[in-house]
Design an enzyme around this catalytic site. Structure first.
Site, PDB file in Angstrom:
ATOM      1  N   CYS A 193      20.826  38.945 -84.710  1.00  0.00           N
ATOM      2  CA  CYS A 193      20.029  37.728 -84.936  1.00  0.00           C
ATOM      3  C   CYS A 193      18.540  38.010 -85.021  1.00  0.00           C
ATOM      4  CB  CYS A 193      20.329  36.696 -83.847  1.00  0.00           C
ATOM      5  SG  CYS A 193      19.940  37.222 -82.154  1.00  0.00           S
ATOM      6  N   HIS A 239      19.454  34.674 -78.097  1.00  0.00           N
ATOM      7  CA  HIS A 239      19.831  34.388 -79.479  1.00  0.00           C
ATOM      8  C   HIS A 239      18.702  33.640 -80.188  1.00  0.00           C
ATOM      9  CE1 HIS A 239      22.476  33.946 -82.874  1.00  0.00           C
ATOM     10  NE2 HIS A 239      22.362  32.628 -82.866  1.00  0.00           N
ATOM     11  N   HIS A 251      21.842  32.173 -89.221  1.00  0.00           N
ATOM     12  CA  HIS A 251      21.734  33.172 -88.160  1.00  0.00           C
ATOM     13  C   HIS A 251      22.842  34.207 -88.247  1.00  0.00           C
ATOM     14  CE1 HIS A 251      24.291  30.496 -85.183  1.00  0.00           C
ATOM     15  NE2 HIS A 251      24.715  30.389 -86.415  1.00  0.00           N
TER      16      HIS A 251
END
Length: 284
Positions: A193, A239, A251
């Site tokens: 990510c 994240h 993502h």
């Protein structure tokens, strides 16, 4: 121990440390480091000189590193692009012989033995790789850049290293759709990510820290959820996602195990049961 500099961005061990840390950390010796470049398409950088150690990040062909030590087949290095410190196999780096002239702009491309798409390939390259072009050729209407030794890459998959970059980093990120998720990945072959954020921004001429916590603390300015628009970032613990518009994000994630689209509300509800609510929103 908590007062010590972040080991991800500062090279220090009991026996050796980078010169700029003299007076900040204790070590037997301090060195400036030797400038080298990555000589393989992608190499994993690890916190310890062990293949069993997980990947922190990846370095791409032609990227510059400063080498502080080599021992037992490993090199202890610091990446010039984002300052990340770690170990790579020593055969994956070498002296800087020529300055790169071009950067790969396609998510993935190939190096051929010569200027013809029917020729065998030598190796694949990821977006962000840096190469030195020595000549050009055209075969059946396709233009090729020639490298040392007569090897060739598709010219349309490259740009001058000092060329104007893309203005919209989100459009760059969208080109990685369905790229496999890879923890520590930072290439068109596999990406995580924060790697997606960093590499996409780099291709748009913008610097970003490597890891999610670094991005959440220092990339751009905080905003509220109501202010979200294209290009803003949504953070959870561990994240990060990129907003494509006010309602949809992009993502690299472990749920689909690739780079994918997802609705903002859907992602918040799905992620919430395991990682709680978003920790913040930023406009880079």
């Amino acid at each position: 121990m908590s007062d010590l500099p972040d080991r991800r961005l500062n090279a220090y061990r009991p026996d050796l440390a980078e010169e700029r840390l003299r007076g900040l950390v204790s070590a037997d010796n301090y060195v400036v480091g030797t400038t080298c470049e990555v000589t393989v398409p992608v190499v994993q950088l690890r916190a310890r000189p062990e293949l069993e150690c997980g990947t922190d990040t990846e370095l791409l062909l032609g990227e510059i590193v400063h080498v502080f030590d080599t021992s037992a087949g490993w090199a202890w290095v610091k990446a010039d692009s984002d300052g990340y410190v770690g170990y790579v196999p020593d055969y994956t780096i070498g002296p800087v012989i020529k300055s790169p002239t071009h950067i790969v702009t396609a998510p993935r491309t190939f190096v051929y033995v010569g200027p013809d798409l029917r020729f065998p390939t030598v190796q694949p390259l990821s977006m962000g790789s840096r190469i030195t072009v020595v000549d050009e050729r055209e075969t059946r209407g396709t233009r090729y850049f020639l490298l040392d030794g007569g090897q060739a890459v598709i010219a349309n998959h490259c740009a001058l290293v000092d060329a104007d970059m893309a203005n919209d980093y989100v459009a760059v990120a969208e080109r990685f759709l369905e790229t496999p998720y890879l923890w520590g990945g930072r290439s068109g072959f596999g990406i995580d990510c924060s790697g997606l954020v960093q590499l996409s921004m780099a291709m748009a001429g913008r610097q970003a820290p490597r890891d999610t916590d670094m991005q959440a603390k220092g990339l751009g300015a905080p905003i509220t959820r109501d202010e979200l628009r294209r290009g803003d970032l949504v953070f959870w613990k561990g994240h990060v996602a990129i907003m494509e518009n006010e309602h949809t994000l992009l993502h690299a994630n472990g749920h689909t195990m690739n780079v994918s689209h997802e609705g903002l509300e859907e992602s918040i509800n799905r992620i919430g049961w395991l990682y709680n609510q978003p920790t913040g929103y930023r406009r880079p």
